[in-house]
Write a protein that holds these residues in place. Structure first.
Motif, PDB file in Angstrom:
ATOM      1  N   UNK A 196       0.827  -1.202   0.000  1.00 11.85           N
ATOM      2  CA  UNK A 196       0.000   0.000   0.000  1.00 11.85           C
ATOM      3  C   UNK A 196       0.866   1.260   0.000  1.00 11.85           C
ATOM      4  N   UNK A 197       0.449   2.235  -0.793  1.00  8.76           N
ATOM      5  CA  UNK A 197       1.247   3.446  -0.953  1.00  8.76           C
ATOM      6  C   UNK A 197       1.376   4.269   0.326  1.00  8.76           C
ATOM      7  N   UNK A 198       0.476   4.062   1.277  1.00  9.48           N
ATOM      8  CA  UNK A 198       0.502   4.891   2.479  1.00  9.48           C
ATOM      9  C   UNK A 198       1.339   4.309   3.619  1.00  9.48           C
ATOM     10  N   UNK A 199       2.054   3.211   3.349  1.00 10.35           N
ATOM     11  CA  UNK A 199       2.833   2.603   4.432  1.00 10.35           C
ATOM     12  C   UNK A 199       4.336   2.657   4.174  1.00 10.35           C
ATOM     13  N   UNK A 200       4.760   3.376   3.137  1.00 12.42           N
ATOM     14  CA  UNK A 200       6.185   3.534   2.885  1.00 12.42           C
ATOM     15  C   UNK A 200       6.471   4.958   2.460  1.00 12.42           C
ATOM     16  N   UNK A 201       7.730   5.321   2.449  1.00 10.97           N
ATOM     17  CA  UNK A 201       8.152   6.666   2.044  1.00 10.97           C
ATOM     18  C   UNK A 201       8.090   6.748   0.524  1.00 10.97           C
ATOM     19  N   UNK A 202       6.972   7.272   0.026  1.00 11.42           N
ATOM     20  CA  UNK A 202       6.758   7.314  -1.421  1.00 11.42           C
ATOM     21  C   UNK A 202       7.831   8.129  -2.134  1.00 11.42           C
ATOM     22  N   UNK A 203       8.283   9.204  -1.508  1.00 12.79           N
ATOM     23  CA  UNK A 203       9.282  10.065  -2.147  1.00 12.79           C
ATOM     24  C   UNK A 203      10.559   9.289  -2.448  1.00 12.79           C
ATOM     25  N   UNK A 204      11.020   8.495  -1.479  1.00 13.76           N
ATOM     26  CA  UNK A 204      12.259   7.742  -1.678  1.00 13.76           C
ATOM     27  C   UNK A 204      12.083   6.652  -2.737  1.00 13.76           C
ATOM     28  N   UNK A 205      10.921   5.994  -2.728  1.00 12.95           N
ATOM     29  CA  UNK A 205      10.662   4.954  -3.719  1.00 12.95           C
ATOM     30  C   UNK A 205      10.619   5.555  -5.119  1.00 12.95           C
ATOM     31  N   UNK A 206       9.946   6.691  -5.253  1.00 20.22           N
ATOM     32  CA  UNK A 206       9.820   7.335  -6.563  1.00 20.22           C
ATOM     33  C   UNK A 206      11.170   7.815  -7.068  1.00 20.22           C
ATOM     34  N   UNK A 207      11.970   8.406  -6.198  1.00 21.13           N
ATOM     35  CA  UNK A 207      13.295   8.868  -6.626  1.00 21.13           C
ATOM     36  C   UNK A 207      14.177   7.694  -7.051  1.00 21.13           C
ATOM     37  N   UNK A 208      14.068   6.583  -6.326  1.00 21.07           N
ATOM     38  CA  UNK A 208      14.838   5.383  -6.705  1.00 21.07           C
ATOM     39  C   UNK A 208      14.356   4.864  -8.052  1.00 21.07           C
ATOM     40  N   UNK A 209      13.052   4.911  -8.278  1.00 22.86           N
ATOM     41  CA  UNK A 209      12.495   4.461  -9.552  1.00 22.86           C
ATOM     42  C   UNK A 209      12.960   5.361 -10.691  1.00 22.86           C
ATOM     43  N   UNK A 210      12.951   6.663 -10.458  1.00 25.84           N
ATOM     44  CA  UNK A 210      13.411   7.616 -11.478  1.00 25.84           C
ATOM     45  C   UNK A 210      14.865   7.341 -11.836  1.00 25.84           C
ATOM     46  N   UNK A 211      15.676   7.066 -10.824  1.00 28.28           N
ATOM     47  CA  UNK A 211      17.084   6.757 -11.068  1.00 28.28           C
ATOM     48  C   UNK A 211      17.254   5.475 -11.852  1.00 28.28           C
ATOM     49  N   UNK A 230      22.102  16.224 -21.871  1.00 32.43           N
ATOM     50  CA  UNK A 230      22.157  14.970 -21.119  1.00 32.43           C
ATOM     51  C   UNK A 230      21.172  14.972 -19.952  1.00 32.43           C
ATOM     52  N   UNK A 231      20.742  13.785 -19.522  1.00 32.17           N
ATOM     53  CA  UNK A 231      19.844  13.697 -18.381  1.00 32.17           C
ATOM     54  C   UNK A 231      20.607  13.994 -17.097  1.00 32.17           C
ATOM     55  N   UNK A 232      19.987  14.695 -16.159  1.00 31.70           N
ATOM     56  CA  UNK A 232      20.645  14.994 -14.884  1.00 31.70           C
ATOM     57  C   UNK A 232      21.047  13.717 -14.150  1.00 31.70           C
ATOM     58  N   UNK A 233      22.201  13.721 -13.541  1.00 34.26           N
ATOM     59  CA  UNK A 233      22.663  12.567 -12.764  1.00 34.26           C
ATOM     60  C   UNK A 233      21.986  12.507 -11.402  1.00 34.26           C
ATOM     61  N   UNK A 234      21.467  13.650 -10.935  1.00 35.01           N
ATOM     62  CA  UNK A 234      20.787  13.705  -9.649  1.00 35.01           C
ATOM     63  C   UNK A 234      19.311  13.337  -9.837  1.00 35.01           C
ATOM     64  N   UNK A 235      18.827  12.402  -9.021  1.00 38.70           N
ATOM     65  CA  UNK A 235      17.459  11.912  -9.167  1.00 38.70           C
ATOM     66  C   UNK A 235      16.423  13.018  -8.957  1.00 38.70           C
TER      67      UNK A 235
END
Length: 291
Positions: A196-211, A230-235
């Motif tokens: 469930x999306x409300x039981x984890x840190x969505x921001x960290x998961x999304x940034x990891x996914x973007x990376x 070029x694409x930014x190296x920072x997530x």
């Protein structure tokens, strides 16, 4: 990023499954074709024991076809009966039923030899939440008689469902394991919607996914969001660029990272970014050997 989730009803579900297993001829273990390793619950393997079972890779429409073939070969090499399917479209349903009936044939033949009246094959469907169990049953029945949803935890009880004359299915709640010690697996479960999306840190998961998308699927990102090179190296910077391209800006021109992140996550899950297989079969997966 630390994700831990084991709702109380999961423990109850395990008890219910253990109690009903003696009535079952074949277990259908439903896995997410995008994450066959991460969605293979070791608790389920322990519960099944030596009970005959079929591994069903669902959501193949959202996975990478070539890697799905490799996973099929992997399971076959481990002496599993395996099928690939898409419950949403019905692709692979006949093959699944055929495999279940084939595996149950020996047991039913023994019962017939003892003079026991022929009966339908009894199968149990097991899998983690949101892997598509209810959608599979609805497809087999040809009508939406089982409540479904795009969020984990929809199915809470157990119910027998008659499919034709020769198959009875026992639907069960999704079962996650008590401790998600492997945070890489936890990330994949979160990204694909099993947690469930409300039981984890969505921001960290999304940034990891973007990376991950930048590193392994950059062309898809560039094409989908019209990104410059070029694409930014920072997530965070990359997510901000996606936000700007999608007009995710608050008053004053402030970047709305949350809105942009949800867009990326939803488009990843829905297949708008293409098919993804986050788990890859290799020699390190010996833990999935047949019990």
């Amino acid at each position: 990023m630390h994700i831990h989730w084991f709702p109380g009803h999961m423990a109850k579900a395990q008890r219910m499954i253990r109690e009903q297993l003696k009535l079952i001829d074949v277990v259908i273990e439903l896995l997410d074709a995008r994450i066959p390793y991460s969605s293979a619950n070791p608790v389920i393997s322990e519960i099944i024991g030596e009970k005959p079972h079929v591994v069903a890779l669902n959501k193949i429409d959202l996975a990478e076809p070539e890697l799905t073939k490799q996973w099929m070969s992997h399971f076959q090499n481990m002496n599993f009966s395996v099928v690939a399917l898409d419950a949403a479209s019905g692709n692979g349903m006949k093959n699944l039923i055929g495999q279940v009936e084939k595996i149950a044939g020996d047991k039913l033949a023994k019962l017939a030899a003892k003079g026991i009246k022929p009966r339908a094959v009894r199968a149990m469907i097991l899998g983690i939440p949101n892997v598509g169990k209810s959608s599979l049953i609805n497809r087999l029945l040809g009508s939406a008689t089982v409540r479904t949803g795009d969020k984990p935890g929809v199915t809470r009880g157990q119910q027998w469902i008659k499919v034709g004359k020769n198959l009875e299915l026992l639907d069960t709640p999704g079962v996650l394991w008590p401790k998600l010690d492997d945070q890489e697996i936890a990330f994949k479960l979160a990204a694909t919607g099993a947690i469930k999306d409300d039981v984890y840190d969505a921001e960290k998961v999304i940034l990891k996914l973007v990376g991950l998308l930048r590193d392994d699927y950059s062309e898809r990102l560039i094409t989908r969001y019209n990104l410059p090179l070029p694409l930014p190296a920072d997530d965070s910077e990359l997510l901000g660029l996606i936000a700007a391209r999608r007009g995710c800006l608050r008053s004053g021109g402030i970047v709305d990272y949350d809105k942009a992140g949800r867009i990326v996550l939803n488009e990843f899950r829905s297949g708008k970014l293409g098919g993804f297989t986050l788990d890859r079969p290799n020699t390190e997966l010996d833990g999935m050997s047949n019990n």
